[in-house]
Design an enzyme around this catalytic site. Structure first.
Site, mmCIF file in Angstrom:
data_model
loop_
_atom_site.group_PDB
_atom_site.id
_atom_site.type_symbol
_atom_site.label_atom_id
_atom_site.label_comp_id
_atom_site.label_asym_id
_atom_site.label_seq_id
_atom_site.Cartn_x
_atom_site.Cartn_y
_atom_site.Cartn_z
ATOM 1 N N GLU A 197 0.825 -1.212 0.000
ATOM 2 C CA GLU A 197 0.000 0.000 0.000
ATOM 3 C C GLU A 197 0.863 1.267 0.000
ATOM 4 O OE1 GLU A 197 -2.949 -0.417 -0.668
ATOM 5 O OE2 GLU A 197 -3.640 -2.297 0.210
ATOM 6 N N HIS A 253 -2.449 2.121 8.518
ATOM 7 C CA HIS A 253 -3.587 1.360 8.012
ATOM 8 C C HIS A 253 -3.712 0.077 8.808
ATOM 9 C CE1 HIS A 253 -6.190 -0.963 5.429
ATOM 10 N NE2 HIS A 253 -5.230 -1.844 5.197
ATOM 11 N N HIS A 301 -6.892 -3.204 10.282
ATOM 12 C CA HIS A 301 -8.196 -3.847 10.107
ATOM 13 C C HIS A 301 -8.884 -4.004 11.462
ATOM 14 C CE1 HIS A 301 -5.916 -6.085 6.600
ATOM 15 N NE2 HIS A 301 -6.139 -4.823 6.298
ATOM 16 N N GLU A 330 -15.926 11.474 24.265
ATOM 17 C CA GLU A 330 -14.771 12.203 23.721
ATOM 18 C C GLU A 330 -14.625 12.116 22.200
ATOM 19 O OE1 GLU A 330 -13.034 8.489 25.689
ATOM 20 O OE2 GLU A 330 -14.820 9.715 25.785
ATOM 21 N N HIS A 332 -12.880 -3.402 4.522
ATOM 22 C CA HIS A 332 -11.453 -3.716 4.512
ATOM 23 C C HIS A 332 -10.777 -3.216 5.801
ATOM 24 C CE1 HIS A 332 -7.375 -3.789 2.238
ATOM 25 N NE2 HIS A 332 -7.158 -3.666 3.534
#
Ligand code: 2HA
Ligand code: ZN
Length: 295
Positions: free
Chosen positions: A139, A162, A164, A192, A233
């Site tokens: 990525e 990134h 999951h 919050e 994803h």
């Protein structure tokens, strides 16, 4: 001592003066963060990736910046479509493609790499790491485009992350994937939330990952949001340091967990939009007013 001996001695002095890279704060931060993310169940197998822009002077205390181990072409992109020239010369520590977050702490030199974006913006020069022949995350284009987009709106941005996260992902299957509605639901789940991510959450529909297209789409969202959900994803977060970026995703995930624990039950109470305005005003955050339903 002859002049050549003096030069040799000085040269040795320089190399000896380099500090141990595995003890560098930025390597340690990558190790601790990937270990935390794995422990939280956000990065199964080779899931997830992090890129962290480094200060050249600081890295120079650990590495000879003139020594390029090898050049790594960007994966998943047509050279003609992708140009990281605005980042030319910038240094990043990046998780490797196919590597497991679970393993980073035990062997950072195999699972992480420090790269410099080449002058032509089309490849990365490896300065350290990926010792078994590895490369930057698949990525990487999405990361580099996200860095470029965030730096335009926030010159202090350094980290793109990134992963999951379980409940955030679960929520993707049962909640409308509308940016306003998704953000609003999360803001309602913990007091919050509106203070931590007042700019809300951008959402991309399901797309093929590892491509130039998803990189372009992510970066476009990153001009507006520090958090971008990749439907079904995972999530992208961006911030000025590791704690801020991790904290953004952690807060979304906590709120998504509360949502998934309660979505099937009759709702008796909620945080009101008026309450959220009071919070945003108290903490002086610039929030997405259009993501609230104010009368
Ligand atoms: O690096 O998470 O999106 C593995 C992934 C790809
Ligand atoms: Zn992923």
């Amino acid at each position: 001592m002859g002049i050549m001996d003096e030069i040799k001695k000085a040269g040795k002095g320089i190399s000896r003066a380099l500090k141990d890279i595995t003890s560098a704060p930025f390597v340690q931060e990558m190790c601790k963060t990937t270990a935390n993310m794995y422990r939280l169940g956000w990065d199964e197998r080779n899931g997830g990736n992090i890129s962290y822009m480094l200060d050249e002077k600081e890295v120079g205390e650990y590495l000879d910046l003139k020594k390029v181990i090898r050049t790594i072409p960007f994966m998943g992109v047509n050279a003609a479509d992708f140009d990281a020239k605005p980042l030319a010369g910038k240094l990043f520590i990046v998780t490797g493609t196919g590597k497991y977050f679970k393993n980073v702490q035990d062997d950072p030199e195999a699972n992480l790499g420090i790269v410099r974006i080449a002058q032509d913006g089309k490849s990365a020069e490896l300065l350290w790491g990926y010792k078994d022949g590895g490369r930057t995350t698949s990525e990487f284009p999405a990361h580099m485009m996200s860095h470029m987009a965030r730096l335009k709106v926030d010159p202090e941005n350094r980290v793109v992350m990134h992963c999951h996260p379980t409940y955030t992902l679960a929520m993707n299957y049962v909640h409308e994937l509308d940016e306003k509605k998704f953000t609003h639901t999360l803001w309602e789940m913990c007091t919050e939330c509106i203070v931590v991510f007042p700019d809300g959450i951008g959402i991309l529909p399901w797309m093929l990952c590892g491509t130039n297209e998803i990189g372009v789409a992510t970066a476009k969202k990153m001009e507006e949001f520090r958090l971008v959900v990749w439907a079904m994803h995972g999530i992208y977060g961006a911030g000025k340091d590791m704690d801020e970026t991790f904290g953004l995703i952690e807060t979304v995930e906590k709120a998504a967990q509360i949502y998934m624990l309660t979505a099937h039950l009759p709702r008796k109470n909620t945080i009101t939009d008026e309450g959220m305005v009071q919070l945003a005003e108290l903490f002086k955050v610039n929030y997405r007013k259009d993501f609230l339903n104010l009368k």
